[in-house]
Design a protein around this motif. Structure first.
Motif, mmCIF file in Angstrom:
data_model
loop_
_atom_site.group_PDB
_atom_site.id
_atom_site.type_symbol
_atom_site.label_atom_id
_atom_site.label_comp_id
_atom_site.label_asym_id
_atom_site.label_seq_id
_atom_site.Cartn_x
_atom_site.Cartn_y
_atom_site.Cartn_z
ATOM 1 N N PRO A 25 0.808 -1.226 0.000
ATOM 2 C CA PRO A 25 0.000 0.000 0.000
ATOM 3 C C PRO A 25 0.840 1.275 0.000
ATOM 4 O O PRO A 25 1.967 1.299 0.488
ATOM 5 C CB PRO A 25 -0.786 -0.109 1.317
ATOM 6 C CG PRO A 25 0.021 -0.995 2.186
ATOM 7 C CD PRO A 25 0.791 -1.919 1.292
ATOM 8 N N VAL A 26 0.219 2.308 -0.534
ATOM 9 C CA VAL A 26 0.700 3.682 -0.339
ATOM 10 C C VAL A 26 0.001 4.210 0.908
ATOM 11 O O VAL A 26 -1.215 4.040 1.057
ATOM 12 C CB VAL A 26 0.302 4.569 -1.549
ATOM 13 C CG1 VAL A 26 0.520 6.045 -1.240
ATOM 14 C CG2 VAL A 26 1.063 4.156 -2.787
ATOM 15 N N THR A 27 0.756 4.810 1.812
ATOM 16 C CA THR A 27 0.127 5.469 2.950
ATOM 17 C C THR A 27 -0.218 6.900 2.526
ATOM 18 O O THR A 27 0.663 7.638 2.070
ATOM 19 C CB THR A 27 1.070 5.495 4.173
ATOM 20 O OG1 THR A 27 1.396 4.148 4.515
ATOM 21 C CG2 THR A 27 0.406 6.171 5.366
ATOM 22 N N LEU A 28 -1.490 7.234 2.642
ATOM 23 C CA LEU A 28 -1.936 8.591 2.304
ATOM 24 C C LEU A 28 -2.437 9.265 3.580
ATOM 25 O O LEU A 28 -3.374 8.778 4.216
ATOM 26 C CB LEU A 28 -3.053 8.549 1.256
ATOM 27 C CG LEU A 28 -3.779 9.877 0.972
ATOM 28 C CD1 LEU A 28 -2.807 10.973 0.526
ATOM 29 C CD2 LEU A 28 -4.859 9.683 -0.100
ATOM 30 N N LEU B 231 8.916 9.398 0.559
ATOM 31 C CA LEU B 231 8.037 10.222 1.399
ATOM 32 C C LEU B 231 7.804 11.532 0.652
ATOM 33 O O LEU B 231 8.746 12.280 0.393
ATOM 34 C CB LEU B 231 8.676 10.497 2.766
ATOM 35 C CG LEU B 231 7.901 11.480 3.660
ATOM 36 C CD1 LEU B 231 6.519 10.938 4.018
ATOM 37 C CD2 LEU B 231 8.692 11.782 4.939
ATOM 38 N N ILE B 232 6.561 11.767 0.278
ATOM 39 C CA ILE B 232 6.221 12.966 -0.503
ATOM 40 C C ILE B 232 5.360 13.867 0.367
ATOM 41 O O ILE B 232 4.309 13.450 0.866
ATOM 42 C CB ILE B 232 5.453 12.577 -1.789
ATOM 43 C CG1 ILE B 232 6.295 11.605 -2.635
ATOM 44 C CG2 ILE B 232 5.070 13.808 -2.596
ATOM 45 C CD1 ILE B 232 5.478 10.822 -3.639
ATOM 46 N N GLY C 162 5.515 3.537 0.078
ATOM 47 C CA GLY C 162 5.869 4.912 0.390
ATOM 48 C C GLY C 162 4.664 5.656 0.931
ATOM 49 O O GLY C 162 3.601 5.065 1.184
ATOM 50 N N MET C 163 4.852 6.944 1.137
ATOM 51 C CA MET C 163 3.817 7.732 1.823
ATOM 52 C C MET C 163 3.708 9.122 1.203
ATOM 53 O O MET C 163 4.706 9.709 0.789
ATOM 54 C CB MET C 163 4.199 7.855 3.298
ATOM 55 C CG MET C 163 3.272 8.722 4.135
ATOM 56 S SD MET C 163 3.637 8.515 5.897
ATOM 57 C CE MET C 163 2.394 9.612 6.602
ATOM 58 N N VAL C 164 2.469 9.603 1.165
ATOM 59 C CA VAL C 164 2.215 10.983 0.738
ATOM 60 C C VAL C 164 1.469 11.682 1.872
ATOM 61 O O VAL C 164 0.500 11.127 2.404
ATOM 62 C CB VAL C 164 1.305 11.047 -0.514
ATOM 63 C CG1 VAL C 164 1.169 12.487 -1.002
ATOM 64 C CG2 VAL C 164 1.804 10.135 -1.609
#
Ligand SMILES: Cc1cc2nc3c(=O)[nH]c(=O)nc-3n(C[C@H](O)[C@H](O)[C@H](O)COP(=O)(O)O)c2cc1C
Length: 195
Positions: A5-8, A125-126, A88-90
């Motif tokens: 998963p992408v963490t949002l 990390l964005i 990763g994460m946004v």
């Protein structure tokens, strides 16, 4: 790893529409999402889009079969673990408060901890800040985070493609975020020679 998963994370900066569109795009692309929304993030969803709860958010963001929500006060949830698979994460939008906390490694919420884990595990990390003007503290925090490996991607849409709607401005920024994540969807303007 692309099934990871992408963490949002949505926090309390103006620009809830960026976050809602981003979730919709990730859902349309069938990207698994771990979703975390801070208390003030919810307030902004309500004030800017009249989204008051999860049901309201679901209505505007397509198929939720790949979305898992986590409470921001649950610091032991999956996104807090370095061993949990992650793409990763946004943080979108990213308040200067959350940005400062990530820059200091305080990890006092699940959002802060998940971002800290991304940095220590060298994952993407964005951060999508929205503030103006910036103080030297904001700028130093952004430099510190950039030096630690984060991508600071401000919510500053361009105008060279002559946008005619707010949706086009939003897609400009969201397109940059998904490109950074490596998600292959075509939104926002793209450079092309000779056009
Ligand atoms: C209506 C409203 C708008 C806000 N807009 C911004 C903003 O654009 N940028 C920002 O950095 N903070 C903004 N803030 C301040 C943050 O929400 C505040 O610093 C908060 O503590 C951030 O918490 P969070 O990061 O946990 O969501 C705003 C607050 C409110 C109530």
């Amino acid at each position: 790893m692309n099934d990871a998963p992408v963490t949002l994370a949505m926090t309390g900066a103006s620009g809830a529409r960026y976050a809602v569109r981003l979730l919709q795009v990730l859902n349309d692309a069938k990207v698994p999402v771990s979703l975390i929304i801070s208390d003030v993030g919810w307030r902004l969803l309500n004030e800017e889009m009249e989204i008051r709860d999860e049901a309201g958010l679901r209505k505007q963001t397509g198929d939720w079969s790949q979305v898992k929500m986590f409470a921001d006060n649950d610091r032991g949830a999956t996104p807090a673990s370095g061993s949990a698979p992650s793409r990763g994460m946004v943080v979108c939008p990213c308040s200067m408060g959350t940005l400062a906390s990530i820059a200091q490694g305080t990890t006092r919420s699940l959002i802060e901890r998940a971002a800290d884990v991304c940095l220590k595990e060298r994952r993407k990390l964005i951060l999508v800040p929205r503030e103006t003007p910036y103080s030297s503290i904001h700028l130093e925090n952004m430099l510190r985070l950039t030096n630690a490996g984060a991508v600071v991607l401000p919510a500053s849409p361009g105008f060279y493609h002559r946008p005619e709607s707010i949706d086009e401005l939003i897609d400009f920024v969201v397109g940059r975020v998904v490109a950074q994540l490596g998600v292959d969807v075509r939104i926002g303007p793209r450079w092309s020679a000779g056009e």
